[in-house]
Write an enzyme that holds these catalytic residues in place. Structure first.
Site, PDB file in Angstrom:
ATOM      1  N   HIS A 158      -0.692  -5.074  -0.011  1.00  0.00           N
ATOM      2  CA  HIS A 158      -1.762  -4.387  -0.738  1.00  0.00           C
ATOM      3  C   HIS A 158      -3.123  -4.820  -0.176  1.00  0.00           C
ATOM      4  CE1 HIS A 158      -3.676  -2.822  -4.589  1.00  0.00           C
ATOM      5  NE2 HIS A 158      -4.636  -3.554  -4.058  1.00  0.00           N
ATOM      6  N   GLU A 159      -3.302  -6.145  -0.010  1.00  0.00           N
ATOM      7  CA  GLU A 159      -4.593  -6.642   0.501  1.00  0.00           C
ATOM      8  C   GLU A 159      -4.778  -6.267   1.974  1.00  0.00           C
ATOM      9  OE1 GLU A 159      -6.498  -7.465  -1.743  1.00  0.00           O
ATOM     10  OE2 GLU A 159      -4.995  -7.843  -3.284  1.00  0.00           O
ATOM     11  N   HIS A 162      -6.260  -2.962   2.481  1.00  0.00           N
ATOM     12  CA  HIS A 162      -7.722  -2.941   2.320  1.00  0.00           C
ATOM     13  C   HIS A 162      -8.423  -3.213   3.652  1.00  0.00           C
ATOM     14  CE1 HIS A 162      -8.370  -2.367  -1.944  1.00  0.00           C
ATOM     15  NE2 HIS A 162      -7.541  -3.345  -2.272  1.00  0.00           N
TER      16      HIS A 162
HETATM   17 ZN    ZN Z   1      -6.757  -3.667  -4.144  1.00  0.00          ZN
END
Ligand code: ZN
Length: 201
Positions: A158-159, A162
């Site tokens: 998830h990170e 980004h």
């Molecule tokens: Zn996030």
């Protein structure tokens, strides 16, 4: 002196202020802030600024109730740095990764509900590989290779997204997007009302 829209726009889309040598709680930008879609630069200098960014990311995470992971672009700093808590039982170990790369992904996938500090109140199921092999640098620039699985692998991915300008709603299916449509629209309106410039989808 007038404090018109242009000043507001400057305030909401300023150059990174979280990348200096001051200890402080950072503002987490909310989608559709352009910082979430910008290119994130590799870190080449492992200095005091980087150390303080790490400290500030963890301080900010602790302040944001329930937050377990945060990537630098979420605080308006477009560099390839992420911080998360590896939660094991009642222990949480802070992980700070600089310039992480995914070397290998597992073929097996699973699905779980994800949330994001840049999307308050929005959640939905995301399919991801169950493990990943990573190469990343430490805060001092040392290269480390490791493999993670389970929740930590999900959190990392998830990170990591980004850092590539990808946000979790990009992975949601149409019915999940529909369920969150109103909240997403509200976020867009809020961003526009605060005078945010150049929103990106
Ligand atoms: Zn996030």
């Amino acid at each position: 002196m007038r404090t018109g829209t242009s000043l507001m726009a400057a305030a909401i889309d300023m150059p990174p202020t979280g990348y200096d040598t001051q200890r402080k709680i950072l503002d987490v930008v909310k989608w559709p802030h352009p910082s979430l879609r910008r290119k994130n630069e590799e870190v080449t200098v492992f200095d005091e600024k980087l150390h303080m960014l790490a400290v500030n990311l963890f301080d900010t995470l602790r302040k944001e109730g329930g937050g377990v992971g945060l990537a630098a672009p979420q605080v308006g700093v477009n560099v390839r740095v992420m911080a998360y808590f590896d939660v094991q039982g009642d222990k949480a170990v802070g992980k700070l990764l600089v310039n992480p790369k995914i070397i290998k992904r597992g073929e097996d996938t699973d699905v779980d509900i994800e949330e994001c500090l840049s999307f308050p109140g929005i959640k939905g199921p995301v399919v991801r590989p169950t493990w990943v092999e990573i190469e990343a640098q430490t805060i001092d620039g040392k290269v480390r290779n490791f493999r993670i699985e389970g929740f930590q692998a999900r959190l990392f991915q998830h990170e990591y997204d980004h850092l590539d300008g990808v946000v979790f709603i990009d992975h949601l299916d149409q019915s999940s997007l529909d369920k969150n449509l109103l909240k997403l629209q509200n976020q867009k309106n809020e961003y526009a009302n605060e005078g945010g410039s150049e929103p990106m989808p």
